[in-house]
Design a protein around this motif. Structure first.
Motif, short mmCIF file in Angstrom:
data_model
loop_
_atom_site.label_atom_id
_atom_site.label_comp_id
_atom_site.label_asym_id
_atom_site.label_seq_id
_atom_site.Cartn_x
_atom_site.Cartn_y
_atom_site.Cartn_z
N ARG A 144 0.82 -1.21 0.00
CA ARG A 144 0.00 0.00 0.00
C ARG A 144 0.85 1.26 0.00
O ARG A 144 0.56 2.22 -0.72
CB ARG A 144 -0.96 -0.01 1.19
CG ARG A 144 -1.81 1.24 1.32
CD ARG A 144 -2.83 1.43 0.18
NE ARG A 144 -2.29 1.48 -1.16
CZ ARG A 144 -3.01 1.43 -2.27
NH1 ARG A 144 -4.30 1.32 -2.20
NH2 ARG A 144 -2.44 1.47 -3.45
N LEU A 170 -6.14 -7.55 -3.50
CA LEU A 170 -7.02 -6.80 -2.60
C LEU A 170 -6.91 -5.30 -2.84
O LEU A 170 -7.91 -4.56 -2.73
CB LEU A 170 -6.59 -7.14 -1.17
CG LEU A 170 -7.19 -6.42 0.01
CD1 LEU A 170 -8.68 -6.68 0.06
CD2 LEU A 170 -6.54 -6.90 1.29
N LEU A 171 -5.72 -4.84 -3.18
CA LEU A 171 -5.49 -3.41 -3.40
C LEU A 171 -5.55 -3.04 -4.89
O LEU A 171 -5.15 -1.94 -5.28
CB LEU A 171 -4.12 -3.01 -2.83
CG LEU A 171 -3.96 -3.18 -1.31
CD1 LEU A 171 -2.52 -2.95 -0.89
CD2 LEU A 171 -4.89 -2.25 -0.55
N ILE A 309 -0.47 3.52 7.97
CA ILE A 309 -1.39 2.64 7.22
C ILE A 309 -1.94 1.56 8.15
O ILE A 309 -3.12 1.24 8.13
CB ILE A 309 -0.67 2.03 6.00
CG1 ILE A 309 -0.20 3.16 5.07
CG2 ILE A 309 -1.60 1.08 5.25
CD1 ILE A 309 0.62 2.69 3.90
N MET A 312 -5.06 2.01 10.06
CA MET A 312 -6.34 1.86 9.34
C MET A 312 -6.66 0.40 9.03
O MET A 312 -7.70 0.11 8.44
CB MET A 312 -6.26 2.63 8.02
CG MET A 312 -5.88 4.08 8.17
SD MET A 312 -5.41 4.76 6.56
CE MET A 312 -4.71 6.34 7.06
N VAL A 313 -5.75 -0.50 9.37
CA VAL A 313 -5.96 -1.93 9.08
C VAL A 313 -6.33 -2.69 10.36
O VAL A 313 -7.38 -3.31 10.43
CB VAL A 313 -4.72 -2.55 8.40
CG1 VAL A 313 -4.93 -4.04 8.15
CG2 VAL A 313 -4.39 -1.83 7.10
N THR A 314 -5.46 -2.62 11.36
CA THR A 314 -5.71 -3.35 12.62
C THR A 314 -5.50 -2.47 13.85
O THR A 314 -5.61 -2.97 14.98
CB THR A 314 -4.79 -4.58 12.75
OG1 THR A 314 -3.43 -4.13 12.68
CG2 THR A 314 -5.05 -5.60 11.64
N VAL A 315 -5.17 -1.20 13.67
CA VAL A 315 -4.91 -0.23 14.74
C VAL A 315 -3.62 -0.55 15.50
O VAL A 315 -2.68 0.21 15.48
CB VAL A 315 -6.09 -0.06 15.72
CG1 VAL A 315 -5.79 1.05 16.73
CG2 VAL A 315 -7.38 0.29 14.94
N GLN B 136 -11.90 -2.61 13.41
CA GLN B 136 -11.22 -1.92 12.32
C GLN B 136 -11.00 -2.85 11.12
O GLN B 136 -11.28 -2.48 9.98
CB GLN B 136 -9.87 -1.36 12.80
CG GLN B 136 -9.12 -0.55 11.76
CD GLN B 136 -9.85 0.72 11.34
OE1 GLN B 136 -10.49 1.36 12.17
NE2 GLN B 136 -9.79 1.06 10.07
N GLU B 137 -10.49 -4.05 11.38
CA GLU B 137 -10.28 -4.97 10.25
C GLU B 137 -11.62 -5.33 9.60
O GLU B 137 -11.72 -5.44 8.38
CB GLU B 137 -9.58 -6.26 10.71
CG GLU B 137 -9.18 -7.13 9.51
CD GLU B 137 -8.71 -8.53 9.88
OE1 GLU B 137 -9.07 -9.04 10.97
OE2 GLU B 137 -8.00 -9.14 9.06
N LEU B 140 -12.56 -2.73 7.12
CA LEU B 140 -11.77 -2.87 5.89
C LEU B 140 -12.35 -3.98 5.01
O LEU B 140 -12.50 -3.83 3.79
CB LEU B 140 -10.31 -3.18 6.25
CG LEU B 140 -9.31 -3.20 5.10
CD1 LEU B 140 -9.05 -1.79 4.58
CD2 LEU B 140 -7.98 -3.83 5.54
N GLY B 166 -10.71 6.23 7.27
CA GLY B 166 -9.31 5.84 7.05
C GLY B 166 -9.20 4.58 6.22
O GLY B 166 -8.42 4.51 5.26
N ALA B 167 -9.98 3.56 6.57
CA ALA B 167 -9.96 2.31 5.81
C ALA B 167 -10.37 2.56 4.36
O ALA B 167 -9.81 1.97 3.43
CB ALA B 167 -10.87 1.28 6.46
N LEU B 170 -7.48 4.14 2.48
CA LEU B 170 -6.50 3.09 2.19
C LEU B 170 -6.85 2.34 0.91
O LEU B 170 -5.99 1.92 0.14
CB LEU B 170 -6.48 2.13 3.39
CG LEU B 170 -5.70 0.85 3.34
CD1 LEU B 170 -4.22 1.14 3.18
CD2 LEU B 170 -5.92 0.07 4.63
N LEU B 171 -8.15 2.17 0.67
CA LEU B 171 -8.62 1.44 -0.51
C LEU B 171 -8.99 2.37 -1.66
O LEU B 171 -9.60 1.93 -2.64
CB LEU B 171 -9.82 0.57 -0.12
CG LEU B 171 -9.55 -0.53 0.92
CD1 LEU B 171 -10.86 -1.19 1.35
CD2 LEU B 171 -8.59 -1.58 0.39
N ASP B 172 -8.61 3.63 -1.55
CA ASP B 172 -8.94 4.62 -2.59
C ASP B 172 -10.44 4.73 -2.83
O ASP B 172 -10.89 4.93 -3.96
CB ASP B 172 -8.22 4.28 -3.91
CG ASP B 172 -6.71 4.45 -3.81
OD1 ASP B 172 -6.28 5.43 -3.18
OD2 ASP B 172 -5.98 3.62 -4.36
#
Lengths: 453, 453
Positions: A144, A170-171, A309, A312-315, B136-137, B140, B166-167, B170-172
């Motif tokens: 990312r 995924l991205l 980053i 925003m995924v898992t804190v 959070q996950e 996402l 935020g998530a 991250l994924l645009d």
């Protein structure tokens, strides 16, 4: 619970005009990553494994867990707490450390940094480390951060670990495969890939590789190949993402990591405890000591940006996982190699046994006649067997049903297709008795499948 | 370590042609998510907090941890192991359960399903649950599954929790803000947003909301608002993503969840244990019982598809976190409400005390004259204070330096800008004495700042 009942019973249900029928979501309307071909094939592999429970399976790449003991978990946790108390933390601080949200980049970075110095001579400041939920999360963070859009290219050694290609999908990042050679790295292939991406107007950012006992091929890069890779990365100004899950699963000193050979801070190093001391803790980390400069001239480390980053995924990574892994490392002054010594001997014996049985069941002359060959990894979990037929799902199903042996089609690991003439064997989760019988079955399958039909 | 030294010393260093200078990455060349304005503002907030250590802070939304006890962790883990042994697992199976890679969707789904039935009357099969590394996950995963590209719109209640925006960044994914009303939901605003997206050729997929004690506003949706939202979602064929972290942090029965009111399986419900029994475990979950049909007519649950995405993010949630949270739930037959009862009383007292001091320091006539007002949440961690001046970073810095009190600018939480006339107070992590003094300081700051300059 009765009180809650009152509230529920008092609902003005007349106001809630719904059909009672669930909306049907079309899978085609979900993101493409849920239709990932790798996931679909893994589903097939799981189904085969489920349908033929008596088949011997060389498919799972999971670590052997026979040396673990549940009571140790309590001891490791206690050791970490005692260590932190010894560092002067009060009972209240310890409570906060375990129970509260922790720092995004992790709370055991110093202990991991010490371990890297002990085991790998990697000498980096703790601030360059981000503790992650497995190396998988680290891959997602690195992808990312480095790939901002279609103008950036991310290169991967091919065949390639599914985790990195999955995170890329995924991205919405299309990875650029770079064919691996026998010793794990082809400079010519990497330079050709870089040149091709540049000619298309894209900017190659990084190259992902597992230098030691790679998943899936089992290849290990020679010292010369490592030097060539670093030289090539410097010349073409790309980063190298070094994944290292299988470094300490074999006895004896491994070759130096790319990171320790790296004088330029050009290597982003991914580490994992999932193949060694505690798979279920899901603990990994990334070393990212590259400087990052913003438009105002302020400098941070790439690790700082990865942590943003991660927030925003898992804190943050669960404190419990960090505590138990840290407690384990502290038991051996950070020497993961020592903690994993017994398991390393186990894997080494399994690999040798597998190779010996392959040699017995398919001797040199016979395999030459058939057009079969395999590599001879010095360690790790995996080896690749080339076969003179399509090693696809249909072949896998026949192998399981008619011969009682399961393996992984190597083409699962080729981002660009290919690999249909190869299968992956994993030796990490199969007993010695099953290795003997399983290899015999595999040889019979290969013989039968190779005959002209 | 000496053996490794030999290997290192034998390096053909002449072959490793590197400059020795680190490549400098430009921050502008990293993904936009690392320049997220929310992260930048949070950095500012952290700096202010660091620079004024004696200031009383109403900023952190972290749960109170004074009722936790480290020794309980050992007991919870033991209870979970005993429970699993009682279900017939052998010592070897227990070892595998704790140490090995586990199922992607989680290993305590039955226990969570039981807890949802006990606490919330949410009756869903365990198969519809995916256990995640914090909610959070889960955010996402849901965002990724539902938004396939620019043609899909994802709507969020605004002001909005930073985790979801935020998530999305991250994924645009550009989120579509829907202005919240006083009671947490405006049907008119949602319908206008849906119509606007449709007119632009986009497909609204889902609407994210925290119905109970929302972060940041503190608003709680009335029963009527909940019914209207579900009706609206059904009419316009969108999903509702219900985030529920603050449901059980207040005493007494909460209003029913959207999920329990949902007859259509239109609600995707996110849960978290991070604000209740164990923040540091980083354990959350998503209930996604929506059917998904593929082109061949095969049906899965949305949870199955979310698990596929999870396999590319964290692979599976750490067994330790799952075990300790499950052990905690088992201590009260799944009743999270009971486990959190003492903390709920604590938060309730803190909220009432804050409101009482606000009323004392800024009585009705005075605040009317100033143009100041606040909402009166029945519980939860947050409330919002409207002020007659720009509540921006400059105001925050003055508040900390000159008045010794810190708060969070509400505009941090507005995806589309706005919110500059409001500040967020969090009461969850501040002592009663600090509440009294902190509110007095805040009132002095507001008085000073509101005067014509």
């Amino acid at each position: 619970m009765a009180v809650k009942g009152v509230v529920h019973d008092a609902l003005p249900v007349r106001d809630i005009a719904q059909s009672g029928a669930a909306p049907t979501l079309r899978k085609a309307d979900l993101h493409a990553s849920v239709r990932d071909p790798v996931l679909e094939t893994m589903t097939f592999l799981n189904e085969v494994t489920y349908r033929y429970p008596d088949a011997i399976s060389f498919a799972p790449g999971r670590p052997y867990d026979g040396f673990f003991d549940i009571e140790q978990i309590f001891g490791h946790l206690r050791r970490y707490l005692d260590h932190e108390a010894g560092q002067g933390r009060t009972p209240e601080q310890l409570r906060t450390l375990m129970y509260q949200y922790g720092p995004v980049a992790g709370q055991i970075r110093e202990i991991i940094a010490d371990s890297l110095r002990e085991d790998e001579r990697i000498d980096v400041p703790a601030e360059s480390i981000v503790v992650t939920v497995g190396a998988q999360e680290a891959m997602l963070l690195v992808l990312r951060a480095l790939v901002t859009g279609p103008e950036d290219a991310f290169l991967v050694s091919s065949p390639c670990f599914m985790g990195i290609t999955g995170a890329a999908r995924l991205l919405d990042i299309p990875v650029t495969p770079v064919a691996e050679s026998e010793d794990g790295f082809s400079r010519a292939a990497l330079e050709a890939a870089i040149a091709k991406e540049r000619s298309r107007g894209r900017r190659p950012r990084a190259f992902y590789v597992i230098p030691d006992h790679s998943n899936p091929s089992g290849a290990t890069m020679s010292l010369r190949a490592r030097a060539e890779l670093l030289d090539c990365a410097a010349r073409h100004d790309i980063l190298v993402v070094e994944d290292s899950p299988y470094r300490l699963v074999s006895p004896g000193p491994p070759l130096p990591t790319l990171k320790v050979l790296d004088k330029d801070r050009r290597v982003v190093h991914l580490g994992s405890f999932a193949k060694t001391v505690f798979p279920g803790a899901r603990l990994g980390f990334v070393v990212a000591d590259q400087p990052v400069v913003d438009d105002a001239g302020r400098t941070t480390l790439l690790a700082d940006e990865l942590a943003k980053i991660k927030s925003m995924v898992t804190v943050n990574t669960p404190a419990l996982s960090q505590a138990v892994v840290a407690g384990t490392l502290l038991a051996a002054n950070g020497r993961l190699s020592e903690l994993n010594a017994r398991a390393a001997v186990h894997y080494d014996a399994a690999m040798r046994l597998t190779l010996r049985h392959l040699d017995q069941c398919l001797p040199a002359a016979r395999r030459a006649a058939l057009g079969v060959r395999w590599n001879r990894p010095a360690g790790g979990f995996f080896l690749g067997v080339r076969v003179p037929f399509r090693a696809d799902n249909a072949a896998l199903a026949r192998s399981a049903e008619d011969f009682g042996v399961i393996w992984t089609p190597m083409h699962y690991f080729h981002p660009d297709g290919g690999g249909l003439d190869e299968l992956r064997l994993s030796i990490s989760y199969v007993t010695p008795a099953d290795i003997a019988e399983g290899v015999a079955r595999l040889a019979r399958f290969i013989e039968a499948q190779s005959e002209p039909s």
